[in-house]
Design an enzyme around this catalytic site. Structure first.
Site: not given
Ligand code: AP5
Ligand code: MG
Length: 219
Positions: A13, A88, A127, A161, A172
């Protein structure tokens, strides 16, 4: 124009949102990035979110919704937003459509990035992110050209992270399957959902996503 990116932790994402924002001019709003910034700044919001994030649980809806509502009220969001990691839960989705409706706006497209489960953990554990510009890399799949140096901005501030350890990452993923996947059907029923294969070349995935946005906007 408002677009939502839906997908599991590690689905890509953040990676795709940066590219889509560059190509479409939409403003990238990531709930996870907002929490991490609040934590770095030592604000009350950051303190409230920390324990949930450390466990890999969702931060309670009211806290997330207040934070996002404040963010999308800023002037740079008037041209349209690409939401990354929000909503979410179904309650978050309803709160977002309510506020958009009150402002005569809507969700124009929901892009669901699907990735096989066994790949997600490797993506998360490998990552690294640039502290300076937010660019995302992966030590297994998409390393930087020079070790430890961001290709995008040249900074040497790459970090892992704290919630990318195996135990938290597993929770997660569990939380995602229980609490967030119902949104797939929610948006499918509304006719805004596009499923995009999240495996393969990053630029090609971006291309497919931008095309899907274009199709929905009638361009
Ligand atoms: P990346 O692009 O970083 O993936 P992502 O989908 O953004 O994954 P996240 O881990 O950031 O999602 P998340 O939902 O767990 O975390 P968030 O910060 O939102 O890519 C991942 C890896 O893959 C990278 O190394 C990249 O280089 C690689 N990659 C990407 N595409 C690729 C491809 N095509 N081929 C090969 N490699 C590839 O949330 C964190 C925390 O915040 C949550 O756990 C929660 O506690 C809180 N939170 C955030 N939002 C909310 C909400 N709306 N409600 C409640 N709590 C929330
Ligand atoms: Mg992310």
């Amino acid at each position: 124009m408002n677009v939502i990116l839906l997908g599991a932790p590690g689905a890509g994402k953040g990676t795709q949102a940066i590219n889509i924002a560059e190509q479409t001019g939409l403003t990238h709003v990531s709930s996870g990035d907002l929490f991490r910034a609040a934590l770095r700044d030592g604000t009350e919001l950051g303190q409230k979110a920390k324990a949930f994030m450390d466990r890999g649980d969702l931060v309670p809806d009211n806290i997330v919704i207040d934070m996002i509502m404040e963010r999308i009220g800023a002037p740079d969001c008037a041209k349209g937003v690409i939401f990354d990691g929000f909503p979410r839960t179904v309650d978050q989705a309803l709160a977002l459509s309510d506020v958009l409706q009150r402002n005569n706006q809507a969700i124009d497209a929901v892009l669901y990035l699907s990735v096989d489960q066994e790949i997600l953990l490797k993506r998360i554990s490998g990552r690294v992110t640039c502290k300076n510009c937010g660019a995302v890399y992966n030590i297994y799949f998409t390393p930087t050209s020079q070790p430890g140096i961001c290709d995008r901005c040249g900074s040497d501030q790459l970090y892992q992270r704290s919630d990318d350890n195996e135990e938290t990452a597993r929770n997660r993923l569990d939380v995602y399957f229980h609490q967030t996947t119902p949104l797939i059907d929610h948006y499918r029923e509304q006719g805004t959902l596009h499923e995009i294969d999240g495996q393969g070349d990053i630029a090609q995935i971006t291309h497919a996503m931008v095309q899907a946005i274009g199709a929905n906007s009638g361009h």
